[in-house]
Design an enzyme around this catalytic site. Structure first.
Site, PDB file in Angstrom:
ATOM      1  N   THR A   1     -28.229 -26.616  -2.973  1.00 49.39           N
ATOM      2  CA  THR A   1     -29.144 -26.553  -1.772  1.00 49.39           C
ATOM      3  C   THR A   1     -30.513 -26.857  -2.063  1.00 49.39           C
ATOM      4  O   THR A   1     -31.141 -25.982  -2.595  1.00 49.39           O
ATOM      5  CB  THR A   1     -28.744 -25.583  -0.787  1.00 49.39           C
ATOM      6  OG1 THR A   1     -27.230 -25.164  -0.609  1.00 49.39           O
ATOM      7  CG2 THR A   1     -29.582 -25.574   0.407  1.00 49.39           C
TER       8      THR A   1
ATOM      9  N   LEU B   1     -19.488 -24.656   1.590  1.00 45.13           N
ATOM     10  CA  LEU B   1     -18.330 -23.611   1.556  1.00 45.13           C
ATOM     11  C   LEU B   1     -18.721 -22.086   2.065  1.00 45.13           C
ATOM     12  O   LEU B   1     -19.982 -22.055   1.900  1.00 45.13           O
ATOM     13  CB  LEU B   1     -17.834 -23.382   0.218  1.00 45.13           C
ATOM     14  CG  LEU B   1     -18.823 -23.146  -1.029  1.00 45.13           C
ATOM     15  CD1 LEU B   1     -19.261 -21.448  -1.193  1.00 45.13           C
ATOM     16  CD2 LEU B   1     -18.099 -23.693  -2.414  1.00 45.13           C
TER      17      LEU B   1
ATOM     18  N   LEU C   1     -19.769 -17.384  17.681  1.00 43.28           N
ATOM     19  CA  LEU C   1     -20.208 -16.750  18.952  1.00 43.28           C
ATOM     20  C   LEU C   1     -19.639 -15.207  19.008  1.00 43.28           C
ATOM     21  O   LEU C   1     -19.724 -14.723  19.818  1.00 43.28           O
ATOM     22  CB  LEU C   1     -19.577 -17.312  20.042  1.00 43.28           C
ATOM     23  CG  LEU C   1     -20.372 -18.672  20.286  1.00 43.28           C
ATOM     24  CD1 LEU C   1     -19.608 -19.219  21.655  1.00 43.28           C
ATOM     25  CD2 LEU C   1     -21.747 -18.588  20.474  1.00 43.28           C
TER      26      LEU C   1
ATOM     27  N   GLY D   1     -22.976  -9.248  16.812  1.00 42.27           N
ATOM     28  CA  GLY D   1     -22.979  -8.083  15.948  1.00 42.27           C
ATOM     29  C   GLY D   1     -24.231  -7.732  15.490  1.00 42.27           C
ATOM     30  O   GLY D   1     -25.031  -7.836  16.297  1.00 42.27           O
TER      31      GLY D   1
ATOM     32  N   GLY E   1     -26.283 -12.603   7.078  1.00 48.51           N
ATOM     33  CA  GLY E   1     -26.615 -12.355   5.786  1.00 48.51           C
ATOM     34  C   GLY E   1     -26.269 -13.118   4.842  1.00 48.51           C
ATOM     35  O   GLY E   1     -25.587 -14.314   4.923  1.00 48.51           O
TER      36      GLY E   1
ATOM     37  N   CYS F   1     -26.877 -17.808   2.020  1.00 51.42           N
ATOM     38  CA  CYS F   1     -27.356 -19.160   2.631  1.00 51.42           C
ATOM     39  C   CYS F   1     -28.291 -19.043   3.912  1.00 51.42           C
ATOM     40  O   CYS F   1     -29.110 -19.780   3.709  1.00 51.42           O
ATOM     41  CB  CYS F   1     -25.682 -19.976   2.814  1.00 51.42           C
ATOM     42  SG  CYS F   1     -24.843 -20.417   1.446  1.00 51.42           S
TER      43      CYS F   1
END
Length: 446
Positions: A121, A151, A248, A251, A255, A258
């Site tokens: 990335t 992934l 959706l 929580g 983390g 990515c």
């Protein structure tokens, strides 16, 4: 095809293994000799369900090799895949040091025409820098391709073998047929575009998913104040095809390697062209604040943190991985310890990695979820491992000093709590308690 994959982290190793499964000849390269020796014995340096079995299969069928000799791998391959890390710098920008070094090494090793494909990335414009670096180190012709990965840790093999789509960025139209042929064994849903757009697609996709998570967490916080149930709200929202049900789940925030890295990098990319990405800055702020919800609910239920005993269930940032990068558990446990609490922790996989990064005399390392709960004033569930879903909640109430369960992932249903004998705190749902045998709600499809 003959491929060399530079880097054996999540992206490089999983990509190499999956390309080999499709009858390509793959050489995976890493400078760490110890890691290479383990891989030759089919011992994976990363925890990913099923990866070692596939490594062993590919080695046995002679489709996959591992080496620390980058030059040999480049010379024997036609396509070079760059899959080295691009970690965050202190200012949030991507650190391109490793990928630029890899590009230089590849250029110096080239013995003829090569296709250099970036799966790391990287910020928009990086592949042009890679082209410049390679060109300074070789006299041979080459082409550059951007093929970002999508992934997810814990399901990386399935995501690679059965992707929703594959994005390919090229600037030489003659590459289109070769690149499509390489990837079409995985899916026919292949979108070929220009390199800069391919680079941006990866950041935009992750930023949008992070935005959905922060949005539903903001909705959850409002639900708690108005007496609505965010789990029912999310179901109703997700039935709208324009919205969809994925990401959706309210929580304690996202983390991993990515979303935090890519959202911060995109904010910096925007800043570098004098654009303030206000929405994404708020997404990051919401996510940072959300994990401290656990601390506020502990204070609400117990009054203070100093001297209390807290059981922590789950340390990895998500289930089915040992990755603790940017995991909410890091800040939550650190805050508890600083406030004078005693912490008992358990995770099915990630305990060793967590201990390497954060250890303290107030932390007790437990081999079972039950041990982590024994004698505590509260248990906090931070990672929704299936392991914790199977815990007998009545048993939990019997081993706790005070019957308090704080569920940061909304794992348990109202029916389960009604029968549990626990005082239960979750995210964005009305207060529930098994102390008085409350009845379940009537929400459901008609």
């Amino acid at each position: 095809m003959k491929l060399a994959v530079i880097g054996t982290g999540y992206v490089g190793l999983v990509s190499g293994v999956c390309f080999a499964l499709k009858d390509n000849k793959v050489i995976c390269v890493d400078m760490a000799e110890e890691k290479i020796e383990k891989l030759k014995r089919a011992e994976s340096p990363i925890y990913e369900p099923g990866i070692e079995e596939l490594i062993e299969q590919n080695l046995r069928e002679e489709r996959l090799e591992f080496t620390s000799d980058l030059g040999e791998a480049v010379r024997r391959s036609d396509i070079i895949i760059l899959a080295v890390g691009t970690p965050s710098l202190p200012n949030g920008e991507a650190n391109l040091q490793y990928i630029e070094q890899a590009a230089a090494d590849v250029g110096a090793a080239m013995n003829g025409y090569k296709i250099i494909m970036t799966k790391s990335t990287v910020p928009v414009g990086t592949n042009e820098k890679i082209r410049e670096v390679v060109a300074r180190h070789t006299r041979h012709a080459f082409d550059i391709v951007s093929a970002p990965e999508f992934l997810r840790e814990g399901s990386a093999i399935s995501d690679t073998l059965h992707p929703d789509r594959i994005i390919i960025g090229i600037d030489n139209p003659e590459l289109r047929e070769t690149m499509v042929e390489l990837h079409q064994d995985f899916t026919d849903n292949i979108y070929v575009t220009d390199i800069r757009s391919a680079e941006m697609i990866k950041y935009a996709s992750n930023a949008f998913l992070a935005t959905k998570i922060s949005f539903i967490n903001e909705i959850a916080n409002i639900c708690e104040k108005v007496g609505a149930d965010v789990t029912n709200v999310a179901v109703g929202m997700g039935m709208d095809k324009r919205i969809g049900s994925s990401f959706l789940q309210a929580g304690i925030g996202y983390g991993g390697s990515c979303f935090p890295k890519d959202t911060n990098a995109l904010i910096q990319i925007a800043g570098n062209v004098d654009y303030e990405f206000k929405l994404l800055k708020s997404v990051v702020e919401v996510n940072t604040d959300q994990r401290y919800m656990i601390i506020s609910k502990l204070r609400e239920s117990l009054g203070q943190l100093n001297g209390i005993h807290v059981g922590i269930w789950g340390l990895s940032f998500k289930p089915n991985t040992d990755d603790i990068r940017e995991a909410p558990s890091l800040e939550i446990v650190e805050t508890l310890v600083k406030e004078g609490a005693f912490v008992k922790v358990h995770d099915p996989i990630a305990m060793d990695k967590f201990r390497e990064q954060f250890d303290h005399e107030h932390i007790q390392w437990c081999s079972t979820a039950e041990e982590a709960a024994l004698g505590c004033d509260a248990v906090c569930l931070l990672t929704d491992w299936d392991h914790y879903r199977q815990v007998d909640l009545r048993m939990l109430g019997s081993v706790l000093r005070k019957p308090v369960l704080i569920d940061g992932r909304n794992v348990f249903s109202e029916q389960q709590i009604a029968e549990s004998g626990l005082e239960y705190y979750s995210v964005g749902r009305p207060r529930m308690s098994g102390l008085n045998g409350l009845s379940p709600s009537v929400a459901g499809a008609v």
